[in-house]
Design an enzyme around this catalytic site. Sequence first.
Site, PDB file in Angstrom:
ATOM      1  N   HIS A   1       3.420  -2.509   3.274  1.00 32.29           N
ATOM      2  CA  HIS A   1       3.494  -1.149   2.753  1.00 32.29           C
ATOM      3  C   HIS A   1       4.834  -0.921   2.047  1.00 32.29           C
ATOM      4  O   HIS A   1       5.874  -1.282   2.584  1.00 32.29           O
ATOM      5  CB  HIS A   1       3.320  -0.140   3.887  1.00 32.29           C
ATOM      6  CG  HIS A   1       1.940  -0.153   4.474  1.00 32.29           C
ATOM      7  ND1 HIS A   1       1.485  -1.189   5.258  1.00 32.29           N
ATOM      8  CD2 HIS A   1       0.918   0.716   4.352  1.00 32.29           C
ATOM      9  CE1 HIS A   1       0.218  -0.951   5.595  1.00 32.29           C
ATOM     10  NE2 HIS A   1      -0.139   0.201   5.066  1.00 32.29           N
TER      11      HIS A   1
ATOM     12  N   HIS B   1      -6.060   2.939  -4.313  1.00 29.63           N
ATOM     13  CA  HIS B   1      -5.941   3.214  -2.870  1.00 29.63           C
ATOM     14  C   HIS B   1      -6.231   4.694  -2.594  1.00 29.63           C
ATOM     15  O   HIS B   1      -5.659   5.281  -1.685  1.00 29.63           O
ATOM     16  CB  HIS B   1      -4.537   2.813  -2.392  1.00 29.63           C
ATOM     17  CG  HIS B   1      -4.389   2.688  -0.898  1.00 29.63           C
ATOM     18  ND1 HIS B   1      -5.278   1.994  -0.106  1.00 29.63           N
ATOM     19  CD2 HIS B   1      -3.454   3.183  -0.042  1.00 29.63           C
ATOM     20  CE1 HIS B   1      -4.878   2.047   1.162  1.00 29.63           C
ATOM     21  NE2 HIS B   1      -3.789   2.777   1.234  1.00 29.63           N
TER      22      HIS B   1
ATOM     23  N   ASP C   1       0.806  -1.214   0.000  1.00 29.82           N
ATOM     24  CA  ASP C   1       0.000   0.000   0.000  1.00 29.82           C
ATOM     25  C   ASP C   1       0.845   1.273   0.000  1.00 29.82           C
ATOM     26  O   ASP C   1       1.971   1.289   0.498  1.00 29.82           O
ATOM     27  CB  ASP C   1      -0.880   0.043   1.256  1.00 29.82           C
ATOM     28  CG  ASP C   1      -1.979  -1.008   1.247  1.00 29.82           C
ATOM     29  OD1 ASP C   1      -1.998  -1.862   0.344  1.00 29.82           O
ATOM     30  OD2 ASP C   1      -2.820  -0.960   2.161  1.00 29.82           O
TER      31      ASP C   1
END
Length: 203
Positions: free
Chosen positions: A164, A69, A18
């Site tokens: 991430h 996102h 992410d």
Amino acid sequence: MIFNEVITERKLIAFTFDDGPRPEWTPLFLDVFRKHDAKATFFVMGSHIEQYPDIAKRIYEEGHELGNHTYSHPSLPELGKEQQIEELERTDRLISEVTGSRPSTFRPPYLAVNDDLLEVSAQFGYSVIHAVNLDSRDWDTVDADHIVTTSRAHVHNGSILIYHDGFGDRSQTLAAISILVPELIAAGYELVTVSELLASASR
Ligand SMILES: [Zn+2]
């Protein structure tokens, strides 16, 4: 519909990352997946695609999936429906410019949803993607050992794992991924994109 995992009889796992793309870290994650000929999904922010279009392009060209996102990473339930649509629409367009087709997966920032957002994401045709290993907390100040150990505990057919590549110092995540990717491949798992995993669902 929200997915933490997919029910499948095949030994498939989806790694997801992410908040990128970011120049400091995303290329290093891509290098790990390239080395092992494995695929992942990057839930990218539209504002970061604008800043680093070449890295977004590399993600796509190396066979990975780009998921939505949002543009600016807000907590979407705190926004009205029009603003939710704007956050998704802007990034949908930016991803389309990179890949030539619209994204089909979406991860809401902070995994935060409300009824409006689920309606909006359905209008976009998105599958909403959560994950099984929230206790890995790689965004927090945890070490690679913690990330590896908690991730292993959630490894089974159809797992979606969250990490991430675009937030702060990612050295511990990178170290953990560098262990997990070859380990899972050696255990017989195929590392696929979220869309490939969804397509494999047995029910
Ligand atoms: Zn995020």
